[in-house]
Scaffold this motif. Structure first.
Motif, PDB file in Angstrom:
ATOM      1  N   ASP A   3     -36.650 -13.954 -34.119  1.00  0.00           N
ATOM      2  CA  ASP A   3     -37.370 -12.689 -33.964  1.00  0.00           C
ATOM      3  C   ASP A   3     -38.046 -12.224 -35.248  1.00  0.00           C
ATOM      4  O   ASP A   3     -38.541 -11.100 -35.322  1.00  0.00           O
ATOM      5  N   GLY A   4     -38.057 -13.099 -36.270  1.00  0.00           N
ATOM      6  CA  GLY A   4     -38.713 -12.751 -37.514  1.00  0.00           C
ATOM      7  C   GLY A   4     -37.878 -11.942 -38.487  1.00  0.00           C
ATOM      8  O   GLY A   4     -38.336 -11.600 -39.577  1.00  0.00           O
ATOM      9  N   SER A   5     -36.648 -11.631 -38.113  1.00  0.00           N
ATOM     10  CA  SER A   5     -35.783 -10.816 -38.975  1.00  0.00           C
ATOM     11  C   SER A   5     -35.195 -11.609 -40.132  1.00  0.00           C
ATOM     12  O   SER A   5     -34.785 -11.026 -41.134  1.00  0.00           O
ATOM     13  N   GLY A   6     -35.121 -12.927 -39.964  1.00  0.00           N
ATOM     14  CA  GLY A   6     -34.425 -13.745 -40.946  1.00  0.00           C
ATOM     15  C   GLY A   6     -32.919 -13.731 -40.782  1.00  0.00           C
ATOM     16  O   GLY A   6     -32.198 -14.359 -41.564  1.00  0.00           O
ATOM     17  N   ASP A   7     -32.436 -13.039 -39.762  1.00  0.00           N
ATOM     18  CA  ASP A   7     -30.995 -12.933 -39.537  1.00  0.00           C
ATOM     19  C   ASP A   7     -30.409 -14.270 -39.076  1.00  0.00           C
ATOM     20  O   ASP A   7     -31.058 -15.037 -38.366  1.00  0.00           O
ATOM     21  N   VAL A   8     -29.171 -14.509 -39.500  1.00  0.00           N
ATOM     22  CA  VAL A   8     -28.452 -15.726 -39.136  1.00  0.00           C
ATOM     23  C   VAL A   8     -27.118 -15.324 -38.517  1.00  0.00           C
ATOM     24  O   VAL A   8     -26.329 -14.605 -39.144  1.00  0.00           O
ATOM     25  N   LEU A   9     -26.876 -15.760 -37.293  1.00  0.00           N
ATOM     26  CA  LEU A   9     -25.583 -15.506 -36.650  1.00  0.00           C
ATOM     27  C   LEU A   9     -24.656 -16.680 -36.899  1.00  0.00           C
ATOM     28  O   LEU A   9     -25.069 -17.836 -36.841  1.00  0.00           O
TER      29      LEU A   9
END
Length: 278
Positions: A3-9
């Motif tokens: 989603d473009g956030s750069g977040d990593v789960l």
């Protein structure tokens, strides 16, 4: 995340020993991959041969330091995104989804939405707040004062753990929130594009998605749960929806069900999976 956030789960994978479907476990509010109830279910499912993915929702537990956004009770797009990235050899036998409390609401909403990136063979929710507004009101009851204070403190600590990545306005709002409702009204709602807590609850409560569930799904909820009201469960027309299997014991507390021979809801889950062939 795409989603473009750069977040990593992040999550923890326990390998299975047979050809059983992958079980994806989704923790509750302020929980993570190592919450005691997640570990207990993982052990039970591994004993049956299932590989188990203990998923941390966005910003929870080990994911706190790698996310600029935060999970909530209806953020099913994150579950969908994780499942779409599973390697074929891991998801080749399909999936079983299990959620607890807030994670249970998310799992039920996801199942009701459909649009599965990989086949889902069964679902289970334990102590899910299927009516988020009534659960939020229950937290404010005088006999829940101690729990409410403890839970709100954990929610604030969870926000503080990602303070270096989060916008200051959300961190400040979390620090001054006086209730779970206020936290949802001033942070979760507006952060995610809703007018406040009531709209967040209305849009994301699982009870609005149960009719769309087309896979065998077990719902376990104790009627003496001190934090999640039983009325929404008692008033739902279960008889008209054969894919949904309610287990509504009079006792068990919230994600409790402790007893001889292990946690009762885990034994119920195993029996259910045997019954539906998953």
């Amino acid at each position: 995340m795409a989603d473009g956030s750069g977040d990593v789960l992040l999550g923890a994978l326990n390998r299975g020993t047979g050809d059983k479907p992958l079980a994806v476990l989704v923790h509750g509010l302020t929980g993570c991959q190592d919450s005691y109830y997640v570990l207990a279910t993982a052990k039970a499912l591994q004993g049956r041969g299932h590989p188990v993915l203990r998923l941390n929702l966005r910003g929870a537990g080990p994911s706190a330091g790698s996310c600029r956004q935060r999970y909530h009770a209806g953020r099913t797009q994150d579950i969908r995104a994780v499942l779409s990235q599973l390697p074929p050899d891991l998801a080749g036998q399909g999936l079983v989804l299990v959620g607890y409390s807030l994670g249970g609401n998310a799992v039920l909403k996801f199942l009701g939405e459909g649009d599965f990136p990989v086949p889902v063979r069964a679902g289970c929710a334990v102590s899910a707040p299927i009516d988020l507004a009534s659960s939020s009101r229950r937290f404010l009851a005088p006999d829940n004062r101690a729990y409410h204070k403890w839970l709100l403190g954990k929610m604030k600590a969870e926000m503080q753990a990602g303070a270096g990545l989060l916008e200051d306005r959300w961190v400040r709002a979390a620090a001054t929130a006086q209730s779970v409702w206020q936290f949802d009204d001033t942070i979760v709602g507006p952060w995610n594009g809703w007018g406040g807590a009531e709209q967040y609850y209305r849009v994301n409560s699982a009870i609005g998605f149960l009719l769309g569930i087309a896979v065998p799904t077990l719902l376990v909820h104790a009627l003496d749960d001190p934090w999640i009201p039983g009325d929404p469960y008692l008033s739902f027309p279960w008889h008209a929806h054969p894919n949904l299997v309610p287990l509504l014991p009079t006792r068990g507390g919230h994600v409790g069900f402790h007893g001889r021979g292990g946690v009762w809801h885990d034994r119920a889950l195993l029996a259910f999976l045997d019954n539906v062939g998953a």
